[in-house]
Enzyme design. Structure first.
Site, PDB file in Angstrom:
ATOM      1  N   CYS A  31      -1.937   4.979  -0.388  1.00  0.00           N
ATOM      2  CA  CYS A  31      -0.568   5.368  -0.649  1.00  0.00           C
ATOM      3  C   CYS A  31       0.262   5.175   0.612  1.00  0.00           C
ATOM      4  O   CYS A  31      -0.130   4.477   1.532  1.00  0.00           O
ATOM      5  CB  CYS A  31      -0.505   6.833  -1.090  1.00  0.00           C
ATOM      6  SG  CYS A  31      -1.659   7.255  -2.425  1.00  0.00           S
ATOM      7  N   ARG A  72       2.596   7.059  -4.412  1.00  0.00           N
ATOM      8  CA  ARG A  72       1.196   7.009  -4.826  1.00  0.00           C
ATOM      9  C   ARG A  72       0.813   5.678  -5.459  1.00  0.00           C
ATOM     10  O   ARG A  72       1.509   5.166  -6.335  1.00  0.00           O
ATOM     11  CB  ARG A  72       0.907   8.131  -5.835  1.00  0.00           C
ATOM     12  CG  ARG A  72      -0.568   8.206  -6.220  1.00  0.00           C
ATOM     13  CD  ARG A  72      -0.841   9.252  -7.277  1.00  0.00           C
ATOM     14  NE  ARG A  72      -2.269   9.328  -7.569  1.00  0.00           N
ATOM     15  CZ  ARG A  72      -2.777   9.857  -8.666  1.00  0.00           C
ATOM     16  NH1 ARG A  72      -1.985  10.387  -9.590  1.00  0.00           N
ATOM     17  NH2 ARG A  72      -4.088   9.873  -8.860  1.00  0.00           N
ATOM     18  N   SER A  74     -13.458  -6.299   1.577  1.00  0.00           N
ATOM     19  CA  SER A  74     -13.330  -7.398   2.536  1.00  0.00           C
ATOM     20  C   SER A  74     -14.410  -7.274   3.601  1.00  0.00           C
ATOM     21  O   SER A  74     -15.043  -6.228   3.755  1.00  0.00           O
ATOM     22  CB  SER A  74     -11.944  -7.403   3.187  1.00  0.00           C
ATOM     23  OG  SER A  74     -11.912  -6.573   4.323  1.00  0.00           O
TER      24      SER A  74
END
Length: 630
Positions: free
Chosen positions: A2, A50, A363
């Protein structure tokens, strides 16, 4: 994942700034498109945007208060062991309304205070307001995966997930010329400083507690340091332990109530993440970007081999140079301060397309810093070894200095690397580290700036900043070099790039290699497990060999770069000539020496022997300057 913002006012004059909390919060809309809420109590306000990942109901919206109303939290990140922590809190009699990690974090802080931080496995920044105590507690994760910036003066503390959100408080921000000087060397500005005076980044592994006018900033985490590896696991056992830790880290980061996938570049790091993640789902979505016009930069063939081996749902975004250049000004707008890592361009585009299919992506970031995967690590290893090849390159420095260098050809790039290595051989270990991290030497930077700006650079402050970064580099243990990368390059360049570019597209990127258990394990191993005369990142490569196609091991490492140099001469020429390096603009700006800019334009448009990244440093700054109306 967020974004949040807030005000803690020291007096009524500071309280006036709470009226801008909404505007600041709206600047974070890209970080949280799913909900927006505000909280205000006395001289404190919080705003939150959010991006729903866990418990998609409104029960997870923030700012979130505990049942008593005493404590209120604004949180950015994920706590991967929240279910385990939740179970322990429930055993202690604490009940929960939602299924979120946010509520677990809030209750853990209420019970344990700052000691809650060491119990967290995840990435985060958060702010918790204690209404009864009239205090606010702000913390950042161990390695700086998530950002937090703040502004401090005699009236107030302002904080936010991004500088652009901080600017929405209508502050009279002043350029920090010492930070500009650092930026022109490094392509980024290391924490705790920003491009502005009185405006800072909370350091990784630090917290801030403010009560009244009392401000405490404390380092709550550092990687355990050792030079005694006598109790380290054997090499074979270390390989097994690494895969076990990484597999558990991957599995923990696959918890999600929204679609999840993984970046797949074709390198070892992302490939081993995909290999392990595929074991914990029936069908993994994977994503790569290809360079249609630039085969030197394209690695999609290797990515597809991994995708085929693990039968992932693989998507390749084949991009032309036009695709890159049309996104440049858009992505630069997301930075609240100048930042010039050009590999942000493919990260931005990859994130944009990936977000069309998933909300969370894994990642391989962090592996190079932990296991010595960069060319500069190899150069440092060779310099410390001082073997015959290193001595020969040092002796060849004058010849290498006049040969053509370029990142855009294999030969030119190799000459560039050899020359940098030979230059670094002249320096002490700490100065060599700074040199290898810099794109421009101090002497070169002094030639860029006009004399008035140079006079504003605080040489004492610059030396203090630099010494703080270089502390602990004394040439005794190679791990000190990697530790410095964990302090500087990783959070200020690599993680900042990925966070900014992914969140620009409302995409959450998770990094299993930065599970703190794995990092601490790696730094408890001798450097010989990581780097050897013929190979970088040895332990990871050997540990993952049984998981990956052999073709991945028989090719040179390439960075995640883009071919900017050609674009400077064609697609971007108008932007450069009419906006960034326009003569009247440069004269009015009074930052750069006009003769330097004149020579720079000649170099860009009339030669091929120049470093595209050094040029990009200037262009990124000029675009930022125009956007910020100095």
């Amino acid at each position: 994942m967020c974004g949040f913002t807030g005000v803690y006012a020291f007096n009524e004059l500071g309280r006036i700034f709470t009226i801008n909390t909404h505007n600041s919060n709206e600047k974070l809309a890209h970080r949280g498109p799913d909900a927006a809420m505000l909280f205000s109590e006395g001289k404190v306000s919080l705003g939150h945007r959010r991006l729903s990942i866990l418990d998609l109901s409104s029960d997870g919206n923030q700012p979130m208060s505990d049942p008593t109303g005493r404590y209120t939290i604004a949180f950015n990140g994920e706590i991967y062991n929240f279910q385990e922590l939740r179970g322990k809190l429930q055993q202690a009699g604490i009940s929960f309304k939602s299924q979120t990690d946010t509520e677990v974090l809030l209750q853990l802080y209420i019970r344990d205070g700052e000691k809650c931080l060491n119990q967290l496995n995840g990435f985060f920044t958060f702010a918790i307001f204690d209404q009864e105590e009239n205090s606010i507690f702000i913390a950042r994760d161990r390695f700086g995966i998530k950002p937090l910036v703040y502004y401090l003066d005699e009236d107030k503390l302002l904080f936010a997930s991004e500088l652009n959100a901080l600017k929405a408080y209508n502050l009279d921000l002043q350029l920090d010329h010492t930070s500009l000087y650092q930026y022109l060397q490094l392509n980024y500005i290391p924490a705790p400083n920003t491009i502005y005076k009185n405006t800072f980044k909370l350091m990784p592994g630090h917290f801030m507690k403010v009560k009244g006018r009392e401000i405490e900033i404390k380092n709550w985490y550092e990687i355990p340091e050792t030079t005694d590896y006598s109790s380290a696991l054997s090499y074979d056992n270390a390989k097994s332990k690494l895969i076990d830790l990484l597999d558990d880290a991957v599995q923990k980061r696959m918890i999600s109530d929204v679609p999840l996938g993984a970046f797949l570049s074709g390198g070892i790091d992302s490939s081993v993440i995909v290999a392990l993640a595929s074991q914990h789902t029936s069908l993994l979505n994977t994503f790569s970007v290809g360079f249609s016009n630039e085969p030197l930069f394209d690695e999609t063939a290797y990515a597809e081999k991994v995708a085929n081996k693990y039968k992932t749902n693989h998507t390749v975004f084949n991009l032309t140079n036009d695709d890159f250049f049309q996104h440049i000004t858009d992505l630069l707008d997301f930075y609240g301060e100048p930042f010039a890592d050009s590999s942000a361009i493919p990260v931005y585009i990859l994130s944009k397309y990936t977000r069309q299919k998933v909300t969370v992506a894994l990642s391989g970031d962090g592996a190079d810093e932990i296991f010595a995967g960069y060319h500069k690590h190899f150069g440092e290893f060779k310099a410390r070894e001082n073997a015959l090849p290193a001595q020969l390159l040092k002796a060849m420095n004058p010849i290498l200095g006049v040969l053509p260098k370029s990142r855009n050809t294999a030969m030119g790039n190799k000459i560039r690397q050899f020359h940098r290595f030979s230059e670094g051989m002249k320096l002490s270990p700490s100065e060599r580290y700074w040199f290898l991290c810099s794109w421009n030497a101090e002497q070169s930077v002094r030639g860029m700036l006009n004399q008035e700006v140079l006079a504003e650079v605080d040489s004492e402050a610059y030396s203090i900043r630099k010494a703080e970064i270089l502390k602990g580099i004394n040439g005794k243990d190679f791990n000190e070099f990697l530790r410095a990368d964990m302090r500087m390059t990783l959070p200020n360049d690599m993680l900042h790039k990925v966070d900014s570019m992914s969140m620009a597209q409302s995409l959450e990127v998770r990094v299993p290699f930065l599970d703190h258990r794995l990092v601490e394990f790696a730094f408890g191993l001798p450097a010989s497990y990581k780097i050897r005369p013929n190979m970088k990142k040895v332990l990871l490569q050997d540990a993952a060999r049984h998981l990956l196609p052999e073709e991945l091991y028989n090719r040179p490492k390439r960075g995640f770069e883009v071919p900017l140099a050609k674009g400077f001469k064609r697609e971007l020429r108008s932007w450069i000539e009419n906006e960034c390096l326009n003569d009247s603009f440069v004269k009015e700006q009074k930052i750069f020496d006009p003769s330097y800019i004149k020579n720079l334009k000649h170099t860009i448009f009339n030669t091929t022997n120049f470093d595209q990244n050094s040029v990009w440093t200037i262009l990124a700054f000029q675009h930022w300057w125009r956007n910020n109306a100095f």
